[in-house]
Write a protein that holds these residues in place. Structure first.
Motif, PDB file in Angstrom:
ATOM      1  N   THR A  70      20.687 -21.335   0.188  1.00  0.00           N
ATOM      2  CA  THR A  70      20.322 -21.147  -1.214  1.00  0.00           C
ATOM      3  C   THR A  70      21.453 -20.453  -1.952  1.00  0.00           C
ATOM      4  OG1 THR A  70      17.968 -20.975  -0.650  1.00  0.00           O
ATOM      5  CG2 THR A  70      18.658 -20.137  -2.805  1.00  0.00           C
ATOM      6  N   LEU A  71      21.876 -21.055  -3.057  1.00  0.00           N
ATOM      7  CA  LEU A  71      23.012 -20.554  -3.838  1.00  0.00           C
ATOM      8  C   LEU A  71      22.532 -20.132  -5.216  1.00  0.00           C
ATOM      9  CD1 LEU A  71      26.153 -20.266  -3.747  1.00  0.00           C
ATOM     10  CD2 LEU A  71      26.270 -22.556  -4.747  1.00  0.00           C
ATOM     11  N   ASP A  72      22.990 -18.960  -5.674  1.00  0.00           N
ATOM     12  CA  ASP A  72      22.584 -18.458  -6.992  1.00  0.00           C
ATOM     13  C   ASP A  72      23.782 -17.794  -7.669  1.00  0.00           C
ATOM     14  OD1 ASP A  72      21.046 -17.832  -9.171  1.00  0.00           O
ATOM     15  OD2 ASP A  72      19.969 -16.176  -8.217  1.00  0.00           O
ATOM     16  N   PHE A  73      23.801 -17.844  -8.995  1.00  0.00           N
ATOM     17  CA  PHE A  73      24.876 -17.231  -9.773  1.00  0.00           C
ATOM     18  C   PHE A  73      24.281 -16.316 -10.845  1.00  0.00           C
ATOM     19  CE2 PHE A  73      26.785 -21.170  -8.260  1.00  0.00           C
ATOM     20  CZ  PHE A  73      28.053 -20.759  -7.846  1.00  0.00           C
ATOM     21  N   LYS A  74      24.931 -15.196 -11.080  1.00  0.00           N
ATOM     22  CA  LYS A  74      24.636 -14.328 -12.213  1.00  0.00           C
ATOM     23  C   LYS A  74      25.964 -13.995 -12.887  1.00  0.00           C
ATOM     24  CE  LYS A  74      20.213 -13.922 -11.228  1.00  0.00           C
ATOM     25  NZ  LYS A  74      19.159 -14.518 -12.065  1.00  0.00           N
ATOM     26  N   ASP A  75      25.949 -13.894 -14.202  1.00  0.00           N
ATOM     27  CA  ASP A  75      27.181 -13.745 -14.966  1.00  0.00           C
ATOM     28  C   ASP A  75      27.360 -12.344 -15.525  1.00  0.00           C
ATOM     29  OD1 ASP A  75      27.643 -16.526 -14.612  1.00  0.00           O
ATOM     30  OD2 ASP A  75      26.245 -16.948 -16.261  1.00  0.00           O
ATOM     31  N   LYS A  76      28.611 -11.952 -15.646  1.00  0.00           N
ATOM     32  CA  LYS A  76      28.976 -10.642 -16.179  1.00  0.00           C
ATOM     33  C   LYS A  76      28.507 -10.507 -17.617  1.00  0.00           C
ATOM     34  CE  LYS A  76      33.113  -7.703 -16.665  1.00  0.00           C
ATOM     35  NZ  LYS A  76      34.574  -7.656 -16.430  1.00  0.00           N
ATOM     36  N   GLN A  77      27.910  -9.349 -17.941  1.00  0.00           N
ATOM     37  CA  GLN A  77      27.395  -9.125 -19.286  1.00  0.00           C
ATOM     38  C   GLN A  77      28.392  -8.393 -20.183  1.00  0.00           C
ATOM     39  OE1 GLN A  77      23.556  -7.293 -17.680  1.00  0.00           O
ATOM     40  NE2 GLN A  77      22.750  -8.466 -19.391  1.00  0.00           N
ATOM     41  N   GLY A 122      21.374  -5.866  -6.302  1.00  0.00           N
ATOM     42  CA  GLY A 122      21.947  -5.892  -7.636  1.00  0.00           C
ATOM     43  C   GLY A 122      23.466  -5.939  -7.582  1.00  0.00           C
ATOM     44  N   ALA A 123      24.070  -6.446  -8.652  1.00  0.00           N
ATOM     45  CA  ALA A 123      25.527  -6.514  -8.744  1.00  0.00           C
ATOM     46  C   ALA A 123      25.969  -6.029 -10.118  1.00  0.00           C
ATOM     47  CB  ALA A 123      26.035  -7.933  -8.498  1.00  0.00           C
ATOM     48  N   MET A 124      27.028  -5.212 -10.130  1.00  0.00           N
ATOM     49  CA  MET A 124      27.651  -4.757 -11.369  1.00  0.00           C
ATOM     50  C   MET A 124      29.106  -5.205 -11.345  1.00  0.00           C
ATOM     51  SD  MET A 124      26.283  -0.821 -11.605  1.00  0.00           S
ATOM     52  CE  MET A 124      27.170  -0.368 -10.095  1.00  0.00           C
ATOM     53  N   PHE A 125      29.611  -5.592 -12.510  1.00  0.00           N
ATOM     54  CA  PHE A 125      30.997  -6.019 -12.615  1.00  0.00           C
ATOM     55  C   PHE A 125      31.828  -4.953 -13.324  1.00  0.00           C
ATOM     56  CE2 PHE A 125      28.281  -9.700 -12.691  1.00  0.00           C
ATOM     57  CZ  PHE A 125      28.909 -10.662 -11.929  1.00  0.00           C
ATOM     58  N   CYS A 126      32.900  -4.535 -12.722  1.00  0.00           N
ATOM     59  CA  CYS A 126      33.943  -3.768 -13.406  1.00  0.00           C
ATOM     60  C   CYS A 126      33.377  -2.706 -14.342  1.00  0.00           C
ATOM     61  CB  CYS A 126      34.858  -4.742 -14.156  1.00  0.00           C
ATOM     62  SG  CYS A 126      36.332  -4.016 -14.864  1.00  0.00           S
ATOM     63  N   LEU A 127      33.525  -2.897 -15.664  1.00  0.00           N
ATOM     64  CA  LEU A 127      33.108  -1.898 -16.648  1.00  0.00           C
ATOM     65  C   LEU A 127      31.618  -1.591 -16.598  1.00  0.00           C
ATOM     66  CD1 LEU A 127      35.171  -2.872 -19.835  1.00  0.00           C
ATOM     67  CD2 LEU A 127      35.520  -0.926 -18.313  1.00  0.00           C
ATOM     68  N   GLU A 128      30.818  -2.510 -16.117  1.00  0.00           N
ATOM     69  CA  GLU A 128      29.381  -2.272 -16.055  1.00  0.00           C
ATOM     70  C   GLU A 128      29.047  -1.093 -15.151  1.00  0.00           C
ATOM     71  OE1 GLU A 128      28.113  -6.963 -16.752  1.00  0.00           O
ATOM     72  OE2 GLU A 128      27.659  -5.956 -14.861  1.00  0.00           O
ATOM     73  N   SER A 129      29.869  -0.863 -14.131  1.00  0.00           N
ATOM     74  CA  SER A 129      29.609   0.262 -13.232  1.00  0.00           C
ATOM     75  C   SER A 129      30.006   1.597 -13.853  1.00  0.00           C
ATOM     76  CB  SER A 129      30.361   0.069 -11.906  1.00  0.00           C
ATOM     77  OG  SER A 129      31.767   0.103 -12.113  1.00  0.00           O
ATOM     78  N   VAL A 130      30.743   1.561 -14.966  1.00  0.00           N
ATOM     79  CA  VAL A 130      31.124   2.792 -15.656  1.00  0.00           C
ATOM     80  C   VAL A 130      30.006   3.256 -16.581  1.00  0.00           C
ATOM     81  CG1 VAL A 130      32.834   3.813 -17.230  1.00  0.00           C
ATOM     82  CG2 VAL A 130      33.558   2.155 -15.519  1.00  0.00           C
ATOM     83  N   VAL A 131      29.184   2.328 -17.062  1.00  0.00           N
ATOM     84  CA  VAL A 131      28.096   2.633 -17.992  1.00  0.00           C
ATOM     85  C   VAL A 131      26.800   2.830 -17.198  1.00  0.00           C
ATOM     86  CG1 VAL A 131      26.827   1.838 -20.014  1.00  0.00           C
ATOM     87  CG2 VAL A 131      29.249   1.232 -19.744  1.00  0.00           C
ATOM     88  N   PRO A 132      26.164   3.999 -17.272  1.00  0.00           N
ATOM     89  CA  PRO A 132      24.995   4.281 -16.426  1.00  0.00           C
ATOM     90  C   PRO A 132      23.825   3.315 -16.609  1.00  0.00           C
ATOM     91  CG  PRO A 132      25.820   6.300 -17.446  1.00  0.00           C
ATOM     92  CD  PRO A 132      26.553   5.163 -18.085  1.00  0.00           C
ATOM     93  N   SER A 133      23.643   2.766 -17.805  1.00  0.00           N
ATOM     94  CA  SER A 133      22.437   1.984 -18.081  1.00  0.00           C
ATOM     95  C   SER A 133      22.350   0.705 -17.248  1.00  0.00           C
ATOM     96  CB  SER A 133      22.380   1.627 -19.572  1.00  0.00           C
ATOM     97  OG  SER A 133      23.517   0.880 -19.958  1.00  0.00           O
ATOM     98  N   TYR A 134      23.482   0.107 -16.885  1.00  0.00           N
ATOM     99  CA  TYR A 134      23.428  -1.144 -16.130  1.00  0.00           C
ATOM    100  C   TYR A 134      22.812  -0.923 -14.748  1.00  0.00           C
ATOM    101  CZ  TYR A 134      26.283  -3.501 -19.636  1.00  0.00           C
ATOM    102  OH  TYR A 134      26.739  -4.055 -20.806  1.00  0.00           O
ATOM    103  N   ALA A 135      23.255   0.105 -14.045  1.00  0.00           N
ATOM    104  CA  ALA A 135      22.703   0.389 -12.717  1.00  0.00           C
ATOM    105  C   ALA A 135      21.238   0.781 -12.824  1.00  0.00           C
ATOM    106  CB  ALA A 135      23.510   1.495 -12.044  1.00  0.00           C
ATOM    107  N   ARG A 136      20.901   1.543 -13.844  1.00  0.00           N
ATOM    108  CA  ARG A 136      19.506   1.977 -14.019  1.00  0.00           C
ATOM    109  C   ARG A 136      18.582   0.776 -14.230  1.00  0.00           C
ATOM    110  NH1 ARG A 136      16.639   4.526 -19.098  1.00  0.00           N
ATOM    111  NH2 ARG A 136      14.757   5.361 -18.115  1.00  0.00           N
ATOM    112  N   ARG A 184      40.935   4.416  -8.771  1.00  0.00           N
ATOM    113  CA  ARG A 184      40.256   5.535  -8.105  1.00  0.00           C
ATOM    114  C   ARG A 184      39.129   6.090  -8.966  1.00  0.00           C
ATOM    115  NH1 ARG A 184      41.099  10.737  -8.894  1.00  0.00           N
ATOM    116  NH2 ARG A 184      43.114  10.348  -9.915  1.00  0.00           N
ATOM    117  N   LEU A 185      39.391   6.247 -10.265  1.00  0.00           N
ATOM    118  CA  LEU A 185      38.363   6.751 -11.174  1.00  0.00           C
ATOM    119  C   LEU A 185      37.189   5.777 -11.253  1.00  0.00           C
ATOM    120  CD1 LEU A 185      40.655   8.115 -14.036  1.00  0.00           C
ATOM    121  CD2 LEU A 185      39.396   9.448 -12.336  1.00  0.00           C
ATOM    122  N   HIS A 186      37.504   4.496 -11.222  1.00  0.00           N
ATOM    123  CA  HIS A 186      36.449   3.485 -11.245  1.00  0.00           C
ATOM    124  C   HIS A 186      35.548   3.628 -10.023  1.00  0.00           C
ATOM    125  CE1 HIS A 186      35.408  -1.082 -11.699  1.00  0.00           C
ATOM    126  NE2 HIS A 186      34.391  -0.295 -11.966  1.00  0.00           N
TER     127      HIS A 186
END
Length: 332
Positions: free
Chosen positions: A156-163, A190-204, A230-232
Motif C-alpha cells: 500500500t502506497l500513500d503520499f502526503k504533501d508539505k504544507q 506523522g511526518a513534518m517537513f523542514c520548517l514545519e518542525s520549527v513551528v510547534p502547531s504542526y506537531a501538536r 544543528r538548530l533545526h
C-alpha cells in the motif's frame, strides 16, 4: 527563569512589605501564582512523559550525506544520473532489520510520477521493509510538483504533501492541504517537513489527530556547515518534549537522530557523512498538557499578571521587578 524570579519576588515582598499587611495581601498571590502554575504545568508535562503506555520498536534512519552539488551534477549528466539514488539504495541494503525505515526530505533529485526507473528502485527498497517513509519530489498528473512524504506498507502506497513551503526555494510547488499523517500497523505515524518542525502547531496537530510517533524530514544540503542544521535538529527535540512523542529526525546532510519524549538522544556522525542511524523508539498514546491545552495556561498566567498589576496600580503600589512600595518624599 520564571520560577527563580517568582521566588525572589516573594522573598523581596515579605522583606519590603513586612510593615504593610495590605501590601502582602495584594502582592503575595501574584508571586505564588507565578511560582505554582509553571511548576504545576511542568510537573504534569513530565508526568505524561513516563511512557507507561509505550510500545518499544526499532527504527533506521538513512542519511546520504552528500552535498547539493551532487544532485545538480546528476541532473545534468547522464553518467552521474543514478549516483544519488544508488547512495540511498546501497545504504538501505546494508541497514539492519527494523520496524520502520526513514529517508530524509527529497534527498534525490529525480521526480516520482515521471521517472519509472526511480520509482522501481524506491519500491524495491520499500518492499524489504516493514514500514517505509521517505521524502520525494512528486509530480502529479497535472504537472504540478509537490514536496511529498511517501509511505509504504505491505503493497500500500500513500503520499502526503508539505504544507509550509520555503520562500523562493519552492516557488511553483503545490501546497499540501492536510497534516501528513499515515495509518499503519503501528498506529498513526506523522511526518513534518523542514520548517514545519520549527513551528510547534504542526506537531501538536499531528498528535491530536492520532500520531503515535513523528518523523521530521529535513534536507539541509545547501546550508553547508553552518549551525542551521544543528538548530533545526534541536527544534525536533523540543517538539518531542512538547508532544510526548518519539521523533525520528532524518537529515540528509547531517544531524539524523532518534529523540525520546524526554529529549534524550544519541549524537550521530559528523555532517556530510553517509551513515545509518539504528536505535529503539516507542509509539505512545498519552497526551501532554501542551497537546491538550496548547498555550492556554500561558494565557491565564499573562491575564492574571496583567490584572493583578492593575490592582497594584489602583492601590498606588509601584511594580519594580515584582513589587516595592513607594513613599512620598517628606515635605520641606
Amino acid at each position: 527563569f520564571v520560577l527563580v524570579w517568582a521566588s525572589s519576588c516573594i522573598a523581596e515582598l515579605i522583606e519590603v512589605q513586612r510593615s504593610s499587611l495590605r501590601g502582602i495581601l495584594v502582592g503575595l498571590p501574584l508571586g505564588c501564582w507565578l511560582l505554582v502554575v509553571p511548576t504545576g504545568v511542568l510537573g504534569a508535562q513530565l508526568l505524561m512523559q513516563r511512557g507507561g503506555d509505550e510500545l518499544i520498536k526499532s527504527a533506521v534512519i538513512v542519511q546520504g550525506g552528500y552535498p547539493r552539488w551532487l544532485n545538480e551534477v546528476a541532473r545534468s549528466s547522464a553518467d552521474w544520473k543514478d549516483v544519488p539514488a544508488r547512495v540511498y539504495s546501497s545504504l538501505s541494503a546494508r541497514a539492519p532489520k527494523s520496524d520502520i525505515m526513514v529517508w530524509p526530505e527529497a534527498p534525490v533529485w529525480r521526480r516520482w510520477g515521471e521517472d519509472s526507473e526511480f520509482e522501481s528502485m524506491v519500491l524495491e527498497v520499500a518492499g524489504r521493509q516493514k514500514l517505509f517513509l521517505a521524502g520525494v519530489i512528486r509530480r502529479d498528473e497535472g504537472g504540478t510538483n509537490f514536496n511529498s512524504a511517501l509511505f509504504y506498507e505491505r503493497g500500500t502506497l500513500d503520499f502526503k504533501d508539505k504544507q509550509r513551503l520555503v520562500l523562493e526555494e519552492e516557488l511553483g510547488f503545490g501546497k499540501g492541504n492536510e497534516p501528513a499523517l499515515f495509518e499503519s500497523s503501528l498506529g498513526g505515524i506523522g511526518a513534518m517537513f523542514c520548517l514545519e518542525s520549527v513551528v510547534p502547531s504542526y506537531a501538536r496537530v499531528l498528535v491530536q489527530k492520532g500520531a503515535l510517533a513523528i518523523a521530521a524530514l529535513a534536507n539541509g544540503a545547501d546550508l553547508g556547515r553552518t549551525s542551521v542544521g544543528r538548530l533545526h535538529a534541536q527544534r525536533s527535540t523540543i517538539r518531542a518534549v512538547e508532544t510526548g512523542r518519539w521523533v525520528l529526525h532524518a537529515g540528509h546532510h547531517g544531524y539524523s537522530r532518534i529523540i525520546s519524549p524526554l529529549g534524550k538522544t544519541k549524537e550521530p556522525g559528523s555532517v556530510f557523512s553517509s551513515l545509518i542511524v539504528f536505535d529503539k523508539f516507542g509509539v505512545r498514546t498519552s497526551l501532554t498538557p501542551y497537546v491538550r491545552w496548547g498555550n492556554v495556561p500561558l494565557g491565564f498566567v499573562c491575564a492574571f499578571v496583567v490584572g493583578w498589576i492593575g490592582i497594584l496600580v489602583f492601590y498606588r503600589q509601584c511594580v519594580v521587578g515584582f513589587l516595592t512600595k513607594t513613599k512620598a518624599p517628606p515635605s520641606k
